[in-house]
Design a protein around this motif. Structure first.
Motif, PDB file in Angstrom:
ATOM      1  N   CYS A  78       0.848  -1.197   0.000  1.00 26.56           N
ATOM      2  CA  CYS A  78       0.000   0.000   0.000  1.00 26.56           C
ATOM      3  C   CYS A  78       0.882   1.245   0.000  1.00 26.56           C
ATOM      4  O   CYS A  78       2.070   1.152   0.255  1.00 26.56           O
ATOM      5  N   PRO A  79       0.287   2.411  -0.283  1.00 26.60           N
ATOM      6  CA  PRO A  79       1.098   3.631  -0.287  1.00 26.60           C
ATOM      7  C   PRO A  79       1.739   3.890   1.075  1.00 26.60           C
ATOM      8  O   PRO A  79       1.153   3.575   2.117  1.00 26.60           O
ATOM      9  N   ASP A  80       2.920   4.486   1.041  1.00 23.00           N
ATOM     10  CA  ASP A  80       3.641   4.779   2.282  1.00 23.00           C
ATOM     11  C   ASP A  80       2.859   5.716   3.200  1.00 23.00           C
ATOM     12  O   ASP A  80       2.899   5.575   4.420  1.00 23.00           O
ATOM     13  N   GLU A  81       2.152   6.668   2.611  1.00 23.60           N
ATOM     14  CA  GLU A  81       1.394   7.611   3.449  1.00 23.60           C
ATOM     15  C   GLU A  81       0.408   6.860   4.315  1.00 23.60           C
ATOM     16  O   GLU A  81       0.202   7.190   5.475  1.00 23.60           O
ATOM     17  N   LEU A  82      -0.239   5.872   3.707  1.00 21.54           N
ATOM     18  CA  LEU A  82      -1.207   5.088   4.460  1.00 21.54           C
ATOM     19  C   LEU A  82      -0.481   4.301   5.554  1.00 21.54           C
ATOM     20  O   LEU A  82      -0.812   4.411   6.732  1.00 21.54           O
ATOM     21  N   ALA A  83       0.507   3.523   5.153  1.00 25.12           N
ATOM     22  CA  ALA A  83       1.187   2.627   6.092  1.00 25.12           C
ATOM     23  C   ALA A  83       1.813   3.409   7.245  1.00 25.12           C
ATOM     24  O   ALA A  83       1.760   2.992   8.397  1.00 25.12           O
ATOM     25  N   GLY A  84       2.395   4.549   6.914  1.00 22.27           N
ATOM     26  CA  GLY A  84       3.102   5.299   7.944  1.00 22.27           C
ATOM     27  C   GLY A  84       2.193   6.122   8.820  1.00 22.27           C
ATOM     28  O   GLY A  84       2.585   6.554   9.918  1.00 22.27           O
ATOM     29  N   GLY A  85       0.961   6.343   8.372  1.00 23.56           N
ATOM     30  CA  GLY A  85       0.073   7.266   9.106  1.00 23.56           C
ATOM     31  C   GLY A  85      -0.808   6.579  10.120  1.00 23.56           C
ATOM     32  O   GLY A  85      -1.573   7.236  10.829  1.00 23.56           O
ATOM     33  N   LEU A  86      -0.706   5.276  10.227  1.00 24.78           N
ATOM     34  CA  LEU A  86      -1.594   4.561  11.149  1.00 24.78           C
ATOM     35  C   LEU A  86      -1.072   4.615  12.577  1.00 24.78           C
ATOM     36  O   LEU A  86       0.083   4.945  12.822  1.00 24.78           O
ATOM     37  N   ARG A  87      -1.924   4.248  13.488  1.00 23.90           N
ATOM     38  CA  ARG A  87      -1.542   4.245  14.902  1.00 23.90           C
ATOM     39  C   ARG A  87      -0.359   3.307  15.101  1.00 23.90           C
ATOM     40  O   ARG A  87       0.636   3.667  15.745  1.00 23.90           O
ATOM     41  N   VAL A  88      -0.486   2.124  14.504  1.00 23.32           N
ATOM     42  CA  VAL A  88       0.673   1.228  14.436  1.00 23.32           C
ATOM     43  C   VAL A  88       1.212   1.317  13.007  1.00 23.32           C
ATOM     44  O   VAL A  88       0.617   0.745  12.097  1.00 23.32           O
ATOM     45  N   PRO A  89       2.304   2.025  12.805  1.00 25.27           N
ATOM     46  CA  PRO A  89       2.837   2.126  11.444  1.00 25.27           C
ATOM     47  C   PRO A  89       3.166   0.742  10.902  1.00 25.27           C
ATOM     48  O   PRO A  89       3.719  -0.089  11.631  1.00 25.27           O
ATOM     49  N   VAL A  90       2.786   0.503   9.662  1.00 23.96           N
ATOM     50  CA  VAL A  90       2.842  -0.850   9.123  1.00 23.96           C
ATOM     51  C   VAL A  90       4.032  -1.025   8.183  1.00 23.96           C
ATOM     52  O   VAL A  90       4.256  -0.206   7.296  1.00 23.96           O
ATOM     53  N   THR A  91       4.762  -2.085   8.383  1.00 26.69           N
ATOM     54  CA  THR A  91       5.818  -2.487   7.459  1.00 26.69           C
ATOM     55  C   THR A  91       5.177  -2.750   6.110  1.00 26.69           C
ATOM     56  O   THR A  91       4.241  -3.533   6.010  1.00 26.69           O
ATOM     57  N   SER A  92       5.663  -2.073   5.074  1.00 23.94           N
ATOM     58  CA  SER A  92       4.923  -2.150   3.818  1.00 23.94           C
ATOM     59  C   SER A  92       5.812  -2.049   2.589  1.00 23.94           C
ATOM     60  O   SER A  92       6.951  -1.603   2.650  1.00 23.94           O
ATOM     61  N   ILE A  93       5.238  -2.474   1.486  1.00 23.07           N
ATOM     62  CA  ILE A  93       5.834  -2.281   0.163  1.00 23.07           C
ATOM     63  C   ILE A  93       4.951  -1.288  -0.555  1.00 23.07           C
ATOM     64  O   ILE A  93       3.746  -1.504  -0.698  1.00 23.07           O
ATOM     65  N   ALA A  94       5.549  -0.192  -0.998  1.00 23.36           N
ATOM     66  CA  ALA A  94       4.756   0.840  -1.671  1.00 23.36           C
ATOM     67  C   ALA A  94       4.733   0.588  -3.165  1.00 23.36           C
ATOM     68  O   ALA A  94       5.674   0.042  -3.733  1.00 23.36           O
ATOM     69  N   ILE A  95       3.654   0.991  -3.783  1.00 24.73           N
ATOM     70  CA  ILE A  95       3.613   1.012  -5.238  1.00 24.73           C
ATOM     71  C   ILE A  95       4.289   2.313  -5.659  1.00 24.73           C
ATOM     72  O   ILE A  95       3.827   3.389  -5.297  1.00 24.73           O
ATOM     73  N   PRO A  96       5.390   2.204  -6.371  1.00 26.09           N
ATOM     74  CA  PRO A  96       6.137   3.423  -6.701  1.00 26.09           C
ATOM     75  C   PRO A  96       5.480   4.181  -7.845  1.00 26.09           C
ATOM     76  O   PRO A  96       5.989   4.201  -8.957  1.00 26.09           O
ATOM     77  N   SER A  97       4.328   4.810  -7.560  1.00 24.84           N
ATOM     78  CA  SER A  97       3.521   5.424  -8.622  1.00 24.84           C
ATOM     79  C   SER A  97       4.328   6.418  -9.428  1.00 24.84           C
ATOM     80  O   SER A  97       4.258   6.440 -10.661  1.00 24.84           O
ATOM     81  N   ALA A  98       5.087   7.237  -8.726  1.00 26.64           N
ATOM     82  CA  ALA A  98       5.815   8.284  -9.430  1.00 26.64           C
ATOM     83  C   ALA A  98       6.797   7.665 -10.413  1.00 26.64           C
ATOM     84  O   ALA A  98       6.876   8.070 -11.576  1.00 26.64           O
TER      85      ALA A  98
END
Lengths: 337, 337
Positions: A275-295
DNA sequence: TTCCCCCGTCGAAGCGCTTCGACGTTCCGT
DNA sequence: ACGGAACGTCGAAGCGCTTCGACGGGGGAA
């Protein structure tokens, strides 16, 4: 309207010289070029896009087809669109927005009328009905996403299979033995959306390879669905300690649901997401994630198109390597769990 | 490429007749028209967009400037964009996508090169720097949103002031006496984004008119910020029983926070919101809300543009009346609360 | 019947730009 | 010192379409 002949007169040269000074397609002396540029500035000259397109058979416009379907995450689409526009501008191109609703006719129309020079198509299905059309079109195109058989079409995307694998490998590396994938809404799989299926493939392959017990669960994009899935998982796989989430809207409610069911993240349950980093990083428990590199995908898609327009050879398939960002939602499996 | 002369030859008429048959700008006999249409179909003729634009000085393309700024809700922007594209297509126009990043230069460029016939600008600020430019351009434009001084520019938007009022009136009608507005992120107000400020105006005016005690709270778009605001509200306004939310990402976490703080919605606390119906209706407690009618705004914006292109007079200001959808988050104030 | 006007069609003139071939100049290699 | 290539510029020919004025023929008004 000020036209090229006005500029030419002003600079004391012929219109063709102005044109060449602008395009650089023939050498022009420094002095002349400066006079031309000065005249352009003074007069505020802007070449007429239509005239240019007619004479050069290049419109300098790209078509971008954006998906509207249920189950796709809108902000990601928007990010793509913006990065495509930005990248196109660096190549002196503009972007025409087409909705998927227009379908194949829309593609054909903008291509046949020479409104656009090339096309970018998002949300490609495994057996996308637009593929034959795109092949038949006399204009280059780039697919964002992979169909089952590209067969001559240029494609680019995050390597979702590798992303699915990476999520599992990470969990396996932390000692987790029972994992589950909470995926996109069912209709996404039913349509045969490539990226969703590839995540499942990668997830399953990596789980098998590591000898993990695993399960896959499509999930509607609602908090209620998230809660149901959480309950179901605990019921059916009580030993579950690792979850991979590939469904943006559900990520937060799912974690909340687990916690309300008594599982602490990451103490009892490790979560990774695509999921996007903004989503993963903005949660109460920040989530280890793989971002879709849209840019990056957008920029590269445009580059691929430009190369096709140039006649430069370019790779058919571009798979971007997934990168995982460690956050607070993953931890080694504790012995008591 | 098949061109108009091919069609003409095939149909046994002159090219101008084909053109008139297509545009309807001069009467053509039924018989001829049918022959022309038949030839077009046989040959798969598509008029060249550039040639058409050059000859007619109409590109049949609209520019749409989408905002990228922090604090704006992306899905709403996307809805607008899609509805604009759809509406444009019904008028035989296409849509060129511009990002705000390109700024005034981008607007000038597409207008001056005659790439587009007209422009739609979203996310208008109260004192938007683009206004003078838009007035100076020789092309029609429509603003989605109202600046402080439209002065000759055509604008359309939901009547956000009325929306703010309506939210309060509804709560007042249910007997609530102490209300709060949880608004957009602070930067949105700092920038002077018109719609956000108008909601505040409407909210405050209606609260005063009804003799309610009220307060206004900008809020970051994060669950954590929502929680903080909820706690702060309970601390500072213990008698609070009505909340208006104008901040999409915060709506759900805010309600969750209130409930975790012991307030039941709607039993102890009534909530109204200004947000898309999908959001309001999809929550655990469906929220009584006023939707931004994106589809209508987009369609009307295109209509306004078409009228300007026709030379038909059209209203400068269009304010859409807000409509509230009752859901489960509002209830009369109970006597014990 | 005569005059006019409207209908349906045609031919030609562009719309503003790019590009091709041509032509004089300069400069290099030999 | 001379042939030839490369440079820098020009003129003209379109690119494919729309639109304007013109024109023959038919119908209504007088």
């Amino acid at each position: 309207m000020v036209k090229i002949t006005d500029v030419a007169r002003h600079a004391g040269v012929s219109p063709s010289t102005v044109s060449y000074a602008l395009s650089g397609k023939r050498p022009i002396s420094e002095a002349t070029r400066l006079r031309v540029e000065e005249a352009i500035r003074r007069l505020g000259y802007r070449p007429h896009a239509g005239a240019r397109a007619l004479a050069s058979s290049r419109s300098n416009v790209l078509a971008l087809v954006v998906p509207l379907r249920a189950g796709i995450h809108v902000p990601v689409v928007m990010q793509f669109a913006v990065s495509v526009v930005t990248a196109a501008r660096t190549h002196d191109h503009d972007v025409l927005l087409l909705t998927q609703e227009e379908g194949e006719d829309g593609l054909r129309r903008v291509a046949d009328t020479a409104l656009v020079d090339a096309l970018i198509v998002m949300d490609v299905q495994l057996h996308d009905p637009r593929l034959p059309l795109l092949r038949a079109l006399e204009r280059p195109s780039v697919l964002i996403g992979f169909p089952a058989a590209p067969d001559g079409l240029t494609c680019i995307d995050l390597d979702f299979k590798a992303a699915g694998e990476l999520c599992v490998e990470r969990l396996a590396g932390l000692g987790h033995r029972v994992v589950a994938l909470v995926g996109s809404p069912p209709e996404v799989y039913v349509r045969g959306t490539a990226f969703a299926q590839r995540v499942v493939q990668g997830f399953t392959a990596a789980a098998d390879r590591n000898g993990l017990s695993s399960s896959v669960h499509p999930c509607e994009a609602s908090p209620a669905a998230a809660r149901r899935i959480a309950e179901q998982l605990l019921r059916e796989q009580p030993a579950l300690t690792g979850v991979v989430v590939h469904n943006e809207p559900v990520l937060e409610p799912l974690i909340e649901a687990f916690e309300q069911l008594g599982l602490r993240v990451p103490a009892d349950l490790s979560v990774t997401a695509i999921c996007p980093d903004e989503l993963a990083g903005g949660l109460r428990v920040p989530v280890t994630s793989i971002a879709i590199p849209s840019a990056e995908v957008g920029a590269r898609a445009v580059d691929l198109l430009m190369r096709q327009l140039d006649g430069t050879p370019c790779p058919e398939a571009t798979l971007l390597t997934p990168r995982m960002t460690e956050r607070a939602s993953t931890a080694p499996r504790t012995l008591n769990s």
